[in-house]
Each structure stands twice: as C-alpha cells, then as structure tokens.
Design an enzyme around this catalytic site. Sequence first.
Site, short mmCIF file in Angstrom:
data_model
loop_
_atom_site.label_atom_id
_atom_site.label_comp_id
_atom_site.label_asym_id
_atom_site.label_seq_id
_atom_site.Cartn_x
_atom_site.Cartn_y
_atom_site.Cartn_z
N HIS A 1 -3.20 13.02 7.18
CA HIS A 1 -1.86 12.55 7.03
C HIS A 1 -0.98 12.86 5.85
O HIS A 1 -1.42 12.55 4.97
CB HIS A 1 -1.83 10.94 7.61
CG HIS A 1 -2.55 10.01 6.68
ND1 HIS A 1 -1.69 9.75 5.45
CD2 HIS A 1 -3.67 9.57 6.40
CE1 HIS A 1 -2.35 8.60 4.76
NE2 HIS A 1 -3.73 8.52 5.36
N ASP B 1 -5.10 9.66 -0.92
CA ASP B 1 -4.84 9.28 0.36
C ASP B 1 -3.66 9.51 0.74
O ASP B 1 -2.31 8.63 0.72
CB ASP B 1 -4.82 7.47 0.27
CG ASP B 1 -4.76 6.87 1.48
OD1 ASP B 1 -4.94 7.49 2.78
OD2 ASP B 1 -4.62 5.49 1.70
N GLU C 1 0.37 7.39 9.88
CA GLU C 1 -0.98 6.76 9.95
C GLU C 1 -0.89 5.54 9.15
O GLU C 1 -1.49 4.45 9.46
CB GLU C 1 -1.95 7.64 8.93
CG GLU C 1 -3.39 7.28 9.36
CD GLU C 1 -4.07 6.49 8.20
OE1 GLU C 1 -4.96 5.73 8.41
OE2 GLU C 1 -3.38 6.46 7.12
N GLU C 2 -0.19 5.51 8.16
CA GLU C 2 -0.17 4.28 7.13
C GLU C 2 0.41 3.08 8.07
O GLU C 2 0.26 1.67 7.46
CB GLU C 2 0.43 4.58 5.97
CG GLU C 2 -0.22 5.42 4.89
CD GLU C 2 -1.61 4.83 4.45
OE1 GLU C 2 -1.92 3.77 4.72
OE2 GLU C 2 -2.25 5.70 3.78
N GLU D 1 -9.55 11.70 5.44
CA GLU D 1 -9.55 10.61 4.59
C GLU D 1 -10.37 10.80 3.34
O GLU D 1 -11.49 11.47 3.50
CB GLU D 1 -9.82 9.24 5.35
CG GLU D 1 -8.76 8.63 6.44
CD GLU D 1 -7.53 8.24 5.66
OE1 GLU D 1 -7.56 7.81 4.51
OE2 GLU D 1 -6.48 7.98 6.48
N HIS E 1 -3.36 2.82 -2.49
CA HIS E 1 -2.32 1.91 -2.03
C HIS E 1 -1.81 0.96 -3.65
O HIS E 1 -1.48 -0.06 -3.58
CB HIS E 1 -2.54 0.88 -1.18
CG HIS E 1 -2.92 1.52 0.30
ND1 HIS E 1 -2.72 0.86 1.39
CD2 HIS E 1 -2.96 2.93 0.58
CE1 HIS E 1 -3.13 1.59 2.49
NE2 HIS E 1 -3.24 2.91 2.02
#
Length: 415
Positions: free
Chosen positions: A110, A139, A173-174, A198, A381
């Site tokens: 992604h 990510d 995706e998130e 991932e 994140h």
Amino acid sequence: MRIAGIAALAAAAALASPGQAAPAKRDDALWRAAVNARADQIALLQQIVDIDSGTGDVDGGRKVAAILAPRLQALGMTVETVPAEAPGLPDNLVARLQGKGRGRILMIAHLDTVFGPGTVAKRPFRIDQARAYGPGVADEKGGVVQGLQAIRLLRERGFTDFKSITFLIESSEERGSPGTRALIARLLAEADVELNLEPGDPPDMLTVWRKGSTTFHIAVKGRAAHAGVAPQDGRNAAVELIHQIEANDVFPKSGPGLTANLTVMRAGTRHNIIPEDAEAQINVRVREKADFEKVEQTYRANAAKPRTPDATVAVTRESAYPPLPSNAATEALADQAQAIYAGLGLTLGRGGNGGASESALAADAGVPALDGLGPVGGGFHSDAEYLELGTLTPRLYLLTKLMMELGANPPPRMK
C-alpha cells in the site's frame, strides 16, 4: 551488512520454528543482483517517501502512482488504474505479468500512510549508516519498492516459471481498505498465494498471525443552550460521551488478545454553548472474530442507558479486517522462507502483532498468505518511524527467491 545488524539478526534464532527446513543453497547470481539493486532501491524509496500520501490524499496518491506505473510498465507489466471503491481516495494500481508456469502469485502493498499533508516538509527522507527515516518509509513504501525491485530481478533473469504475477498497490490500507475490498476479493479468486509486503518486525521477523481491526464510533446527541444564561436548558453531549467512555472501559488496552483504545474525541463548537454533539472513536483489535461482537454488544447496551436525560447515543462500526489466525498454510510458507534465508547464513524469526493487513482477507478466502515480507522497520505511525537498511538486500533476495519457488510449485488452497 554491518556487524550490529548481523548480531541483531542472529538474535532472532530463538524465535524461529524448531522444525524449519534445512538451508536452501544460496543462488549466487540472484544475490549479486539483489546487491546491485540497492542503490536504485534507495533512490526510488527517497523519491516516493518525499511525497505526502496519507490516506485520503488524492493528489499525493496520484503522484506516487505516477512514479511507479511507468517503472512497472517498463518491466513488461500490464498496468491498470482501478478507481477506489469509496469517495475521497486515490486510484489503486494493479500490475500484471504473465509467465509459462503454474503458480499464480498475488503481491500486495500500500502507498498510503497515516501522515497528513506537510509532514514531508517537516521531516523528509534521510538516512544514516544504519537506517532510513521519513513518513511511511517502512509502512509501507519500503515494501512497495521491494516488490517492484523483485519483479525487476525476475525480468533481468528471464524467469518465467509462473502462471501470473499480480502486484496490487492499494491506496487505503491504513483505513481498512475501504477503497479496495471488492478488488482484493477479485484478485484473490485468481491467486494461489498472497505475499504481503508489510514491514518485518525487529530484529528480523515474518508475520504469521495478525489481529483483526475495526473502529467503533460513539455519537451523542444532546441539546444546545447558552452556557451562562440557561445552562439548565441544555443536555451536555460531551458529559454524556464521558459517561459512555467510562462505562465502556472494560476491555484491556494492551496485550496479546482483545484490546480497545480510545483514539479520537470531538465535542463542542463554542466556549459559551453547551455541546449538542459529541463523538468518540475506539479502535478495537482482536485475535478471535467473535470478540468484535462482544465489544459491540457492550457498547450498544450502554448506549441504550444514557445518564443524561433526553440525550441519545448511537453506536456504529466500520468495516473490519478479520484476524489472520495461526494456520498450517502460513506456517508452511514461513518454513520455506526460513530455508531460503538460512541459505544466506541468516535466521528469520516468526511472530505476530496487532497491526491488521490484507493477508487476513486472503486467509479468510482460503488463499495461503505470508506477511511481513518487506524490509524490517519500526516506530510505525510515529515521527520515529525507520527502516533497517541492512535488511534491504537479504529481504529482496528472499522475496524474489520465494516468488521463483512458488511460481514453479504453488501451495494448495487452505481447507
């Protein structure tokens, strides 16, 4: 590879499956190709990390896709732009390559991140001797680049012993892939195996299980009133929301099983108005699907009993990723990957985490799936996100070799 990196990789030995296969012989030509790809890998990674592409950033997503699509086409792939299935999201990219063998491989990565516009200006891509940094560097833009480079290595080698390779680069995706669910289902119906890019967890891990994820929205409707002249006429939605959050605070906030964490709160419009509306979002992660219903029943029961007279409470739930459960098909793929890695003199661990991904959808559809195949990273994140540069080459070798083996001998579908 730096000495510290080798020591960290070796530390994963205790986490490896005790029954893993014997080391596979190293493919020296493929290893050299993976080493030689490093400079281009880093250059492309910098190029796409330095574009803001948080979920919902349509312009940013298009810019990243505009860099990737020509590169995929140059590798002989047919590239299709597939509109998102929900409003306010960039298109998805689907790149396809046909071969002459048996295995139908689906890779998923992604391009969206969790970071808003302007993040790149504050902390653009940078590297030091050990790590790369930047929004989405691990990510999952590192995985996007690795997938493209693996296809490049296959093409340079002239490898065609696969029926098809499909590379989905999705854009939401998130948020649980709201713009891609039907597309993923269609692609899984045509696949023998799903490889997910991932990031690997430190020190050097595959992901063989994941929690499922959803977000519950709790919305309170009260009554506005002047906070000084007639506060008694109001029904404070913010206060009722606090009551609801307290009543619902019965599930663990961390741990290996069910967790529920308050992530967003909104209430009020002016300092002198009793809030009429208030909303909270609670992110729930589970190992067992049934736990989603357990949480929902609790939240709805409390919503039916507001403590603030005349206030109403509504509970809604976003579409969820199911859990990726521990299963024999994934473990067999992990065995295969560990044997390839052992041929490099390295040890590949296996584990799981609370981060959801598309691999759960694959397993749910009966397609064997292996996750965490991207470069190793951490600090996801957050402003501390990083990618371990020492894993770029071995992880690229691993993915490419795994695709070669699965193209020639695809796994059976899950029972």
